[in-house]
Scaffold this active site. Structure first.
Site, mmCIF file in Angstrom:
data_model
loop_
_atom_site.group_PDB
_atom_site.id
_atom_site.type_symbol
_atom_site.label_atom_id
_atom_site.label_comp_id
_atom_site.label_asym_id
_atom_site.label_seq_id
_atom_site.Cartn_x
_atom_site.Cartn_y
_atom_site.Cartn_z
ATOM 1 N N GLY A 17 0.900 -1.263 -0.132
ATOM 2 C CA GLY A 17 -0.016 -0.137 0.095
ATOM 3 C C GLY A 17 0.868 1.089 0.006
ATOM 4 C CG ASN A 18 -0.104 4.839 -1.448
ATOM 5 O OD1 ASN A 18 -0.862 5.613 -0.779
ATOM 6 N ND2 ASN A 18 -0.535 4.140 -2.696
ATOM 7 C CG HIS A 19 2.824 6.346 4.196
ATOM 8 N ND1 HIS A 19 2.680 5.433 5.179
ATOM 9 C CD2 HIS A 19 4.261 6.102 3.782
ATOM 10 C CE1 HIS A 19 3.866 4.987 5.430
ATOM 11 N NE2 HIS A 19 4.658 5.151 4.602
ATOM 12 C CB SER A 20 -2.677 8.024 -0.413
ATOM 13 O OG SER A 20 -3.881 8.801 -0.434
ATOM 14 C CB ALA B 43 -1.619 7.746 -3.594
#
Ligand code: CTP
Length: 400
Positions: free
Chosen positions: A208-211, A276
């Protein structure tokens, strides 16, 4: 600019209540019709007589029969208003608004109101910074309320910091923005993507990512406030939205987002892609949990489909397409390349090098570059204000 607008001003018990007199005077001067609601606490700071004289209307504060024997009806007051402005709003009233506590006429009117509500917080710095107050303000925003910023400076306690109510002139300017432009995109079909995507590795793990999704949700709310019918396609996030003009579709993976977004795009006049999206996803998803073995684990990833680029290929002359570029270096050159490659009307550039901008923050600092090459740099603002800049740019481009 507020000529003929019906403004219901709620005043609660803060020292900033003395500024309500100026506020009423400025509103009346602008041609607005003003009615004032006061909490009991507010009357310790300013008298109903002052506000009644300036607004040229009775001031309401209790569920009582008036001289004509009429019941003060919160529903009627709520229906009368084009806007409910609560200034100043104490931490106590903010908490009650966030949690459905309805123990005075002002709160009963707020819960009955269908019009836009603007909240101008006023309190001491530590009360404002407290996690509980901040969570309550986030909840208020998720219900479609507009929470105005606070000012920095000397507070009634003698301490210095953020918590002062902004000046009446600034409040009027917010009011004008939200009331006058409010319906500029009435019934326009708008598509917004937000948040991260999760790419499964096995049943328990993902990439995943930090969005946080905050920017995309703020954009969706702003479009809705301008009268648009919004479809918000969101990756996993804790954010909520209760605005009836926003239809939310939850997705998990880039592939899922691609499918839902492409389907919705054909019916949309404006699309803003702020999600994102993962650029790579595991080539194979293990159906069972991958067990620990050996010192290294190699995952083979394959490219995901670029949703924005795909929309750019399908875009018609009637559609407006906006993308984001999150960069860490060569910001402007990279953004310009994406603008052209993905056939966008404009791109919103944010650099991770800007202080206060990027994932998780409530603020953002953007530069908009449009297809004509016009480049506009904005200062660091709250994500709600940034969303307004983006929506206003679209309105200016389309002359809608
Ligand atoms: N985007 C998309 N689908 C993808 C990747 C990105 O729709 N698979 C969109 C994002 O929503 C954003 C824009 O493309 O509006 C730019 O995203 P960004 O991550 O900055 O750029 P990429 O095109 O992915 O390029 P790079 O990661 O190399 O910077």
């Amino acid at each position: 600019m507020l000529k003929g607008k019906k403004i219901l001003l709620g005043v609660t018990g803060s020292i900033a209540a003395y500024k309500a007199a100026t506020l009423v005077r400025l509103l009346v001067k602008q041609g607005a019709e003003v009615k004032v609601l006061m909490s009991d606490g507010a009357q310790d700071f300013i008298t109903p007589l002052t506000l009644s004289t300036l607004s040229k209307n009775p001031v309401y504060h209790q569920f009582v029969l008036n001289n004509q024997g009429e019941w003060t009806n919160h529903v009627e007051l709520a229906m009368w208003a084009d806007c409910l402005l609560i200034a100043p709003t104490t931490a106590n009233t903010i908490a009650k608004m966030a949690h459905g506590i309805c123990d005075n006429l002002l709160l009963a009117t707020y819960f009955s109101a269908k019009c836009v509500t603007l909240v101008a917080p006023a309190m001491d710095l530590d009360m404002y910074a407290h996690g509980s107050t901040q969570n309550n303000l986030t909840t208020l925003k998720s219900y479609g309320n507009i929470v105005l910023p606070v000012a920095n400076g000397e507070l009634a306690s003698g301490l210095i910091g953020a918590g002062r109510m902004i000046e009446p002139e600034e409040i009027i300017s917010f009011l004008q923005t939200h009331l006058v432009t409010n319906q500029a995109l009435k019934n326009k079909k708008v598509l917004v993507t937000a948040g991260p995507t999760y790419e499964s590795i096995d049943p328990v793990r993902f990439i995943g990512n930090h969005s946080s999704g905050k920017m995309g949700f703020a954009i969706a709310e702003e479009f809705a406030r301008h009268g648009a019918d919004v479809t918000l396609i969101s990756g996993p996030t804790d954010l909520t939205t209760n605005n009836p003009k926003i239809k939310r579709i939850d997705v998990t993976s880039a592939d899922d987002m691609f499918e839902k977004t492409l389907k919705a795009f054909s019916k949309s006049e404006i699309a803003v892609m702020s999600a994102a999206v993962a650029d790579y996803t595991p080539e194979k998803v293990s159906i069972t949990k991958i067990k620990k073995s050996g010192d290294e684990l190699h995952l083979k990833l394959k490219k995901t489909k670029d949703i924005l680029a795909e929309l750019g290929k399908h875009k018609t002359k009637k559609q407006t397409l906006v993308g984001f570029a999150l960069e860490t270096n060569n910001e402007v050159a990279n953004a310009k390349q994406k603008l052209q490659k993905k056939n966008l009307d404009f791109i919103v550039l944010n650099s991770l090098r800007s202080k206060g901008a990027g994932f998780g923050f409530d603020t953002n600092k953007i530069t908009i570059i449009d297809k004509l090459g016009i480049q506009t740099e904005y200062k660091l603002k709250s994500k709600t204000e940034v969303a307004l800049d983006i929506v206003q740019k679209i309105i200016a481009m389309k002359h809608v």
